[in-house]
Design an enzyme around this catalytic site. Structure first.
Site, PDB file in Angstrom:
ATOM      1  CB  SER A 296      -7.604   3.760   2.658  1.00  0.00           C
ATOM      2  OG  SER A 296      -6.885   3.150   3.705  1.00  0.00           O
ATOM      3  CB  SER A 297      -5.689  -1.422   1.582  1.00  0.00           C
ATOM      4  OG  SER A 297      -5.303  -0.976   2.859  1.00  0.00           O
TER       5      SER A 297
ATOM      6  CB  ILE B 131      -7.510   3.448  11.032  1.00  0.00           C
ATOM      7  CG1 ILE B 131      -7.637   4.060  12.430  1.00  0.00           C
ATOM      8  CG2 ILE B 131      -8.107   4.365   9.960  1.00  0.00           C
ATOM      9  CD1 ILE B 131      -6.883   5.363  12.631  1.00  0.00           C
ATOM     10  N   GLY B 132     -10.375   1.642  10.018  1.00  0.00           N
ATOM     11  CA  GLY B 132     -11.836   1.674  10.029  1.00  0.00           C
ATOM     12  C   GLY B 132     -12.427   0.651   9.086  1.00  0.00           C
ATOM     13  N   GLY B 133     -11.548  -0.204   8.531  1.00  0.00           N
ATOM     14  CA  GLY B 133     -11.980  -1.205   7.557  1.00  0.00           C
ATOM     15  C   GLY B 133     -11.120  -1.208   6.316  1.00  0.00           C
ATOM     16  CB  SER B 134      -8.147   0.825   5.424  1.00  0.00           C
ATOM     17  OG  SER B 134      -8.781   2.045   5.696  1.00  0.00           O
TER      18      SER B 134
ATOM     19  CE  LYS C 248      -3.726   2.094   2.770  1.00  0.00           C
ATOM     20  NZ  LYS C 248      -4.601   1.892   3.949  1.00  0.00           N
TER      21      LYS C 248
END
Length: 579
Positions: free
Chosen positions: A218-219, A239-242, A143
């Protein structure tokens, strides 16, 4: 005389005001111009890097490598590792095969942002190692935020352009020590606080399974590249589902470990010092065994030496390889966002498979998810009223998918509170989300916020212990959303952010695909409130027939091996059913 003086004063005020406005506009224009120039330079550098990658592949093609690329691309990371170690495959053949495939996938979905040309020289270094590491010769994608020496981690923002990493992140150092070959960086959304995958520097990444759909974030670049076959193993952050959302959207496997199980040292940090909800770094791959191999490789003495803050807990293979029956808690819906028909079906079918395999399944009551998502997660992550995030965006070009969100973030606090009140008539969830962006206005309140989170975590664990659970099965947010829709459906993140608040290891396993029956049932979906968010949620997933649907597998903190063992069980049972 007095009238003339007043006229002169007003004229002076007008001139000063007009001059100030012109000056502000000029300064903004100059900033935007500089930003555009930096972006042009970054795009040119990316183009050069990909050209270098293509030239390297063409050169090897001309030398006519003997190995069959189709066979190489069909192997998992574990299978590749075995063949590389026994010499039946050469590291060069494997690397150049994946380089060629990554270029092909990138042309379709725009997921690769950089090529680490050092990987070619690294092969020779790896071959000189006395002992072959667990990932000997295995190509690995990273990433964008995972720093590689001499290359820029952008976070999708012009703020970071031109700031090349002075050294490899700890994870990259350990990967190299274990013989892995990091070879490309992958795309992310601007700020990485979003679950689409687009930024003003490199543009929008697409889902390789359906180009009208997002790969998640985000990944997202990692998810797209691995699902497209251009990488066999990747590293993402969450950090939230990335990690979990791209895996779910793209139909691959991924693990969000407990924060602190693996080192984040040396990764790009958008908001340094945040310690309320901590990010995790973890592996992404096509299968669970590859995730386990990666964790086993990373949890080594080298990691514990490079980052002494990481607890020296090597991978426990005995737990991962165990076949003991499990006590599995489950829930089909979190009570905040009504699960989609395909999400509920995925959980129900997995429950049946697990029961038939001899495991004990127990309904688990999840409560207060409205409170967890709004009051605990969003309020804690946005504790500073987003000032740190907005500072890093000053002078930047805002991605179209983020422009409305950032505009709202930039509003004065009293305006946001007024908007939150007005939105309460449209959607209580939107109203709550707006209100929490006002931040926590004192240290005292921040301490209270931490205490509330700790109290919820303790109650959740007590309930877990009361039911004597080993692991937990629950829905994963899927199928993939249409591009642009993540901006309007943030409350659906409640399915992933719960386990960031709790800091539990959580993994994704694809178990089924959207059926025509799911699509028909979706037409009647109204959610819990039938509000704007529910309507956008339904629209986001329409046209998803054939796309993967995953489940989420969860364990208690520091029990990554048990989480992976559960994921492996789900994967094997689902594969048998499909056959």
């Amino acid at each position: 005389m007095l009238q003339e003086n007043v006229t002169d004063v007003l004229a002076g005020v007008f001139v000063i005001t007009a001059g100030s406005v012109v000056t502000c506009l000029l300064v903004k224009w100059i900033q935007q111009r500089k930003t555009k120039q930096k972006i042009e330079v970054a795009r040119a550098e990316r183009k050069r890097a990909l050209q270098q990658m293509e030239q390297a592949v063409q050169q090897v093609k001309e030398e006519k490598h003997a190995e069959d690329s189709r066979m190489i691309l069909s192997l998992s990371a574990c299978e590749l590792s075995e063949k590389l170690k026994d010499g039946s495959l050469s590291p060069e053949a494997v690397l150049y095969t994946f380089m060629e495939k990554a270029l092909e996938v990138n042309k379709e979905v725009n997921c690769v942002t950089d090529f680490f040309q050092e990987c070619e020289a690294q092969i020779q270094e790896v071959k000189k190692q006395k002992a072959k590491g667990l990932l000997y010769g295995v190509p690995v994608s990273l990433k964008d935020s995972v720093c590689y020496k001499g290359h820029v981690s952008t976070c999708g923002m012009s703020f970071f352009l031109g700031k090349a990493a002075k050294e490899d992140s700890v994870i990259v150092q350990v990967l190299k020590k274990q013989g892995a070959i990091p070879f490309v960086a992958t795309n992310i959304p601007q700020t990485m606080m979003h679950f689409d995958c687009s930024n003003p520097i490199y543009g929008q990444s697409l889902n390789p399974l359906n180009h009208t759909k997002s790969p998640g974030g985000s990944s997202g670049g990692e998810g797209a590249l691995i699902a497209g076959g251009g990488s066999v193993l990747g590293i993402g952050t969450d950090i939230g589902g990335s990690i979990r959302l791209p895996c779910s959207f793209c139909g691959i496997c991924g693990l969000k470990p407990t924060s602190g199980r693996l080192s984040l040292k040396g990764t790009s940090d958008l908001i340094p010092g945040i310690n309320y909800v901590l990010p995790s770094i973890g592996p992404m791959a096509l299968d669970v065994d590859s995730l386990a191999l990666c964790m086993k490789a990373l949890l080594c003495e080298e990691l514990f030496q490079l980052d002494p803050e990481i607890p020296p807990m090597p991978f426990n293979s005995q737990v991962y390889n165990s076949t003991n029956p499990l006590r599995i808690g489950y829930f089909e819906c979190d009570g905040h966002m009504q699960a989609l028909p395909s999400m509920r079906r995925a959980v129900r079918e997995t429950i049946q498979l697990l029961q038939e395999a001899g495991h004990t399944l127990i309904p688990f009551p999840v409560t207060q998810i409205d409170y967890v998502f709004g009051d605990l997660y969003l309020k804690g992550v946005f504790a500073d009223g987003l000032s740190s995030l907005l500072d890093s965006l000053k002078g930047d070009i805002i991605d179209p998918h983020l422009s409305l969100t950032v505009s709202v973030f930039r509003l004065p606090t009293f305006v946001k509170k007024m908007l939150a009140f007005i939105c309460s008539f449209l959607s209580s969830r939107m109203s709550a989300a707006l209100y929490v962006t006002c931040g926590i206005r004192s240290v005292k309140n921040y301490w209270k916020q931490n205490a509330k989170k700790k109290d919820y975590c303790q109650k959740f664990i007590s309930e877990w212990k009361k039911h004597k659970l080993d692991v937990l099965l629950c829905p994963s947010l899927s199928p993939a959303f249409s591009i642009g829709y993540p901006s309007y459906t943030a409350p659906s993140l409640s399915y992933t952010t719960l386990f960031n608040v709790l800091d539990f290891p959580a993994g994704i396993v694809p178990v089924t695909k959207v059926t025509q029956e799911d699509e028909e049932e979706l037409k009647n979906y109204k959610g819990f409130l039938n509000d704007y968010v529910d309507k956008m949620f339904r629209q986001a997933v329409q046209g998803g027939v054939g796309l993967p649907v995953a489940v989420q597998c969860v364990a208690l903190p520091w029990q990554e091996e048990l989480c992976l063992r559960f994921m492996k069980e789900v994967e094997e049972l689902s594969c048998k059913k499909r056959k």
